[in-house]
Design a protein around this motif. Structure first.
Motif, PDB file in Angstrom:
ATOM      1  N   HIS A 363      15.656 -17.607   0.368  1.00 58.96           N
ATOM      2  CA  HIS A 363      14.404 -17.890  -0.519  1.00 58.96           C
ATOM      3  C   HIS A 363      13.645 -16.473  -0.904  1.00 58.96           C
ATOM      4  N   ARG A 364      13.850 -16.589  -2.353  1.00 60.06           N
ATOM      5  CA  ARG A 364      13.152 -15.302  -2.979  1.00 60.06           C
ATOM      6  C   ARG A 364      13.662 -13.775  -2.489  1.00 60.06           C
ATOM      7  N   HIS A 365      14.991 -13.847  -2.055  1.00 59.64           N
ATOM      8  CA  HIS A 365      15.431 -12.638  -1.664  1.00 59.64           C
ATOM      9  C   HIS A 365      15.334 -11.410  -2.531  1.00 59.64           C
ATOM     10  N   ALA A 366      15.591 -11.755  -3.924  1.00 57.29           N
ATOM     11  CA  ALA A 366      15.597 -10.541  -4.842  1.00 57.29           C
ATOM     12  C   ALA A 366      14.208 -10.337  -4.932  1.00 57.29           C
ATOM     13  N   GLU A 367      13.035 -11.116  -4.930  1.00 59.10           N
ATOM     14  CA  GLU A 367      11.835 -10.835  -4.944  1.00 59.10           C
ATOM     15  C   GLU A 367      11.358  -9.782  -3.948  1.00 59.10           C
ATOM     16  N   ILE A 368      11.792 -10.097  -2.632  1.00 61.92           N
ATOM     17  CA  ILE A 368      11.415  -9.489  -1.494  1.00 61.92           C
ATOM     18  C   ILE A 368      11.786  -8.218  -1.405  1.00 61.92           C
ATOM     19  N   SER A 369      13.112  -7.813  -1.834  1.00 58.43           N
ATOM     20  CA  SER A 369      13.601  -6.629  -1.988  1.00 58.43           C
ATOM     21  C   SER A 369      13.148  -5.711  -3.063  1.00 58.43           C
ATOM     22  N   LYS A 370      12.706  -6.170  -4.146  1.00 54.99           N
ATOM     23  CA  LYS A 370      11.945  -5.712  -5.335  1.00 54.99           C
ATOM     24  C   LYS A 370      10.575  -5.354  -4.690  1.00 54.99           C
ATOM     25  N   THR A 420      -3.583   2.436  -5.995  1.00 58.18           N
ATOM     26  CA  THR A 420      -4.156   1.748  -4.819  1.00 58.18           C
ATOM     27  C   THR A 420      -4.038   0.150  -5.014  1.00 58.18           C
ATOM     28  N   PHE A 421      -4.802  -0.181  -6.066  1.00 56.70           N
ATOM     29  CA  PHE A 421      -4.835  -1.615  -6.288  1.00 56.70           C
ATOM     30  C   PHE A 421      -3.629  -2.078  -6.512  1.00 56.70           C
ATOM     31  N   GLN A 422      -2.786  -1.641  -7.451  1.00 52.39           N
ATOM     32  CA  GLN A 422      -1.205  -2.010  -7.669  1.00 52.39           C
ATOM     33  C   GLN A 422      -0.609  -2.209  -6.252  1.00 52.39           C
ATOM     34  N   LEU A 423      -0.817  -1.245  -5.248  1.00 51.70           N
ATOM     35  CA  LEU A 423      -0.004  -1.214  -4.065  1.00 51.70           C
ATOM     36  C   LEU A 423      -0.724  -2.340  -3.181  1.00 51.70           C
ATOM     37  N   TRP A 424      -1.871  -2.773  -3.360  1.00 52.01           N
ATOM     38  CA  TRP A 424      -2.411  -3.962  -2.455  1.00 52.01           C
ATOM     39  C   TRP A 424      -1.880  -5.217  -3.212  1.00 52.01           C
ATOM     40  N   GLN A 425      -1.695  -5.142  -4.547  1.00 58.81           N
ATOM     41  CA  GLN A 425      -0.895  -6.528  -4.968  1.00 58.81           C
ATOM     42  C   GLN A 425       0.497  -6.612  -4.247  1.00 58.81           C
ATOM     43  N   LEU A 426       1.242  -5.506  -4.383  1.00 59.07           N
ATOM     44  CA  LEU A 426       2.604  -5.734  -3.899  1.00 59.07           C
ATOM     45  C   LEU A 426       2.464  -6.113  -2.197  1.00 59.07           C
ATOM     46  N   GLN A 427       1.421  -5.515  -1.576  1.00 55.08           N
ATOM     47  CA  GLN A 427       1.233  -5.659  -0.104  1.00 55.08           C
ATOM     48  C   GLN A 427       0.945  -7.295   0.022  1.00 55.08           C
ATOM     49  N   LYS A 428       0.163  -7.716  -0.774  1.00 53.69           N
ATOM     50  CA  LYS A 428      -0.026  -9.190  -0.796  1.00 53.69           C
ATOM     51  C   LYS A 428       0.975 -10.162  -1.260  1.00 53.69           C
ATOM     52  N   ALA A 429       1.663  -9.725  -2.101  1.00 51.95           N
ATOM     53  CA  ALA A 429       2.851 -10.442  -2.486  1.00 51.95           C
ATOM     54  C   ALA A 429       3.887 -10.543  -1.463  1.00 51.95           C
ATOM     55  N   LYS A 430       4.048  -9.444  -0.662  1.00 52.03           N
ATOM     56  CA  LYS A 430       4.956  -9.672   0.481  1.00 52.03           C
ATOM     57  C   LYS A 430       4.441 -10.536   1.593  1.00 52.03           C
ATOM     58  N   LYS A 432       2.466 -13.082   1.326  1.00 52.04           N
ATOM     59  CA  LYS A 432       2.874 -14.429   0.707  1.00 52.04           C
ATOM     60  C   LYS A 432       4.270 -14.897   0.917  1.00 52.04           C
ATOM     61  N   ILE A 433       5.026 -14.219   0.289  1.00 52.28           N
ATOM     62  CA  ILE A 433       6.313 -14.625   0.688  1.00 52.28           C
ATOM     63  C   ILE A 433       6.831 -14.726   2.137  1.00 52.28           C
ATOM     64  N   ARG A 434       6.402 -13.791   3.156  1.00 47.63           N
ATOM     65  CA  ARG A 434       6.520 -14.042   4.485  1.00 47.63           C
ATOM     66  C   ARG A 434       6.090 -15.233   5.023  1.00 47.63           C
ATOM     67  N   GLN A 435       4.910 -15.718   4.495  1.00 50.08           N
ATOM     68  CA  GLN A 435       4.646 -16.853   4.678  1.00 50.08           C
ATOM     69  C   GLN A 435       5.040 -18.132   4.231  1.00 50.08           C
ATOM     70  N   GLU A 436       5.706 -18.203   3.050  1.00 49.09           N
ATOM     71  CA  GLU A 436       6.567 -19.186   2.433  1.00 49.09           C
ATOM     72  C   GLU A 436       7.851 -19.172   3.535  1.00 49.09           C
ATOM     73  N   GLY A 483      11.555  -6.524   4.836  1.00 49.25           N
ATOM     74  CA  GLY A 483      10.214  -6.834   4.373  1.00 49.25           C
ATOM     75  C   GLY A 483       9.705  -8.130   5.078  1.00 49.25           C
ATOM     76  N   LEU A 484      10.543  -8.803   5.555  1.00 47.65           N
ATOM     77  CA  LEU A 484      10.310 -10.063   6.547  1.00 47.65           C
ATOM     78  C   LEU A 484      10.023  -9.825   8.021  1.00 47.65           C
ATOM     79  N   ASP A 485      10.108  -8.551   8.320  1.00 46.95           N
ATOM     80  CA  ASP A 485      10.273  -8.135   9.507  1.00 46.95           C
ATOM     81  C   ASP A 485      11.199  -9.214  10.678  1.00 46.95           C
ATOM     82  N   TYR A 486      12.140  -9.387  10.321  1.00 45.16           N
ATOM     83  CA  TYR A 486      12.885 -10.271  11.153  1.00 45.16           C
ATOM     84  C   TYR A 486      14.006  -9.138  11.987  1.00 45.16           C
TER      85      TYR A 486
END
Length: 560
Positions: A363-370, A420-430, A432-436, A483-486
């Protein structure tokens, strides 16, 4: 060393290498094979330096060594000496060591022996065991350069928290091992110590960033090594060198007091984990460290005791009729034939052992890596230059062997920094993907037939076996689990076989990376390279991941 800016960086390197050479006992130098001899795994046993007993000691796994040490059948002095001699042989073959401190380690071994003799009791669960440490872990009184010329002469005034725990557990740290400059490479080369080679085929990379550990353990110059992993740095050298390696979840093993790059980046933290020739050794290390209550030494260490119920797989049917999801490709790069064969072998072994194997669609592995790579890029270039500028050493931009040219680099571009704001968006995206991914994993309970979700995921740790130097440009198969912390554990499966692993006709390429990867493959290039996989579980499920890796390992052995 004085002010590093007053001396050229080349002079600092020359002095450091001279001092390192002086720490090697002259009687432990061997006649090394020529560079044309690619495989050197047999040299420690055939070079004549080690006695028959030392060969027996160094061929023993961690659980056996600890029993012999605890019974005083083997002394800590003779075990430490045996591994030290073999480590020095390994270093002459593949250039894997940084700090060598023979007298200090033997003095520690003598103290351990005297304590056992006088009290009849061991110091702790790792009594007398020599342990190698990646050149990030500070050991009081020793230099820790982490591959930076600018950190030559940086002596530790106290131990890292994990080193203190090792001493308290009775272990004997005895060497430190090579890494790439900045750590942020899946290979091992720096301006201070040079390149570490793969002992199975010295034209191939050892992996990184814990490449020194991977090669040293593979040559049995250490019974157990400690690496670190922020994007695959324990698992990549483990899989390339044919050994076991665990990437725990954030905070399960203490990091306090260790050197690192990108300090302050805490969205995808680096973690320490064991590298070993047996899965039993991985368990022994993790249990010993966790039982020592590392949260009392590191504020970021998770307050979670060793979970015997989790190791007994109580939430996974007690290990009976497990369901494994298998990743055939990550949607970006199709693995080379030997990796596909390793997946097929593992599936067949698990089916034969009575378990179930289902296809796992990433699930969205390429996006997680990016996202993870973009988080690193937010300030990494400034971080690197803040160190290299102290002496003017060049920032390494390729891991290629001399004379080779490759248009791509593994490093981010110099203009890749984020606000800093852009970094926050990356952390937010990460997040979201972990939740999915959590919801997706839970959904599998509806289809497994066991009433519980898929128990673990088995996937490649790289799309290839160890590639030639400078060609390891894809860490996406490991980075996704950072990224997923598995928690993820690498286990060996087979070796590249030029007959079984013949090149296949071109397939419909998934990406330009996939086409590049396909064109890289020639079974002769990967001669004798080990092939392994990784098993991943849920966050903070280290005990269960270790237990399930034991089950997979046993199933594979039963098929041999």
């Amino acid at each position: 060393m004085g002010d590093p800016t007053s001396t050229s960086w080349q002079a600092l390197v020359a002095d450091k290498r001279r001092r390192q050479a002086q720490t090697i006992p002259k009687e432990w130098l061997i006649s090394t094979p020529s560079d044309t001899e690619l495989t050197v795994t047999d040299v420690p046993a055939t070079c004549g330096l080690l006695t028959e007993k030392e060969l027996l000691i160094t061929s023993s796994d961690v659980d056996h060594l600890l029993k012999k040490l605890a019974s005083a059948e083997w002394s800590s002095v003779e075990v430490t000496t045996a591994f030290y001699k073999r480590a020095i042989v390994a270093h002459q073959l593949v250039n894997c060591l940084t700090e060598i401190f023979v007298d200090r380690a033997l003095a520690r071994a003598k103290e351990l022996d005297e304590h056992l003799q006088s009290t009849g009791k061991v110091i702790g669960p790792l009594h007398g065991l020599p342990i190698s440490c990646k050149d990030q872990l500070r050991i009081k009184g020793l230099e820790t350069t982490m591959g930076y010329v600018s950190w030559i002469g940086k002596y530790a005034d106290k131990n890292s928290a994990l080193v203190d725990i090792l001493y308290e557990c009775g272990a004997n740290p005895f060497v430190q091992t090579n890494i790439p400059q900045t750590l942020m490479w899946p290979e091992t080369f720096n301006n201070v110590f040079g390149r570490t080679l793969n002992p199975h085929n010295r034209t191939l990379t050892s992996g990184g960033s814990s490449g020194g550990e991977g090669t040293l353990v593979a040559l049995r110059g250490s019974p157990l090594g400690i690496g670190s992993d922020v994007g695959g740095s324990v698992r990549i050298p483990s899989v390339f060198c044919g050994v076991y390696g665990l990437r725990p979840s954030y905070g399960r093993v203490p990091y306090a007091g260790a050197l690192n790059s990108m300090e302050g980046q805490d969205s995808v933290p680096s973690v320490f984990g064991p590298i070993c020739n047996s899965i039993a050794g991985v368990k022994i290390f993790m249990k010993a460290v966790i039982d020592s209550k590392p949260w009392l030494k590191d504020p970021l260490a998770v307050r979670k005791k060793w979970d015997a119920e989790a190791y007994g797989l109580e939430e996974h049917g007690h290990g009976e009729k497990l369901v494994f999801g298998i990743v055939w490709n990550n949607g970006q790069t199709v693995p080379h034939p030997p990796v596909i064969r390793a997946l097929e072998m593992t599936k067949a072994a698990l089916l034969a052992a009575g378990h179930q194997v289902v296809d796992w669609v990433p699930h969205r592995h390429a996006e997680i890596s990016k996202v993870v790579n973009d988080i690193w890029s937010a300030g990494c270039v400034e971080d690197y230059h803040s160190v290299t500028n102290l002496t003017g050493e060049p920032l390494i931009d390729t891991m290629l062997a001399e004379g080779e040219v490759l248009p791509t680099t593994f490093r981010p571009e110099s203009d890749a920094s984020s606000s800093t704001f852009q970094l926050w968006q990356l952390q937010k995206a990460k997040l979201k993907i972990r939740q999915e991914c959590l919801e997706m994993w839970e959904e599998t309970a509806k289809t497994t037939g066991t009433g519980r979700p898929v128990d673990a995921i088995i996937s490649p740790a790289a799309p290839y076996a160890a590639p030639p130097h400078g060609k390891n440009t894809d860490a996406s198969y490991t980075t996704v689990f950072n990224g997923l912390d598995y928690p993820s554990c690498v286990f060996p499966v087979t070796r590249v076989d030029p007959v079984k692993d013949a090149k296949k006709p071109p397939h419909q390429f998934l990406s330009s990376m996939d086409e590049t990867n396909y064109n890289l493959y020639d079974p002769n290039t990967f001669f004798n390279a080990p092939v392994g996989l990784q098993l991943s579980g849920r966050t903070l499920e280290e005990e269960a991941v270790i237990a399930m890796t034991e089950i997979v390992d046993a199933a594979l052995r039963a098929q041999k």
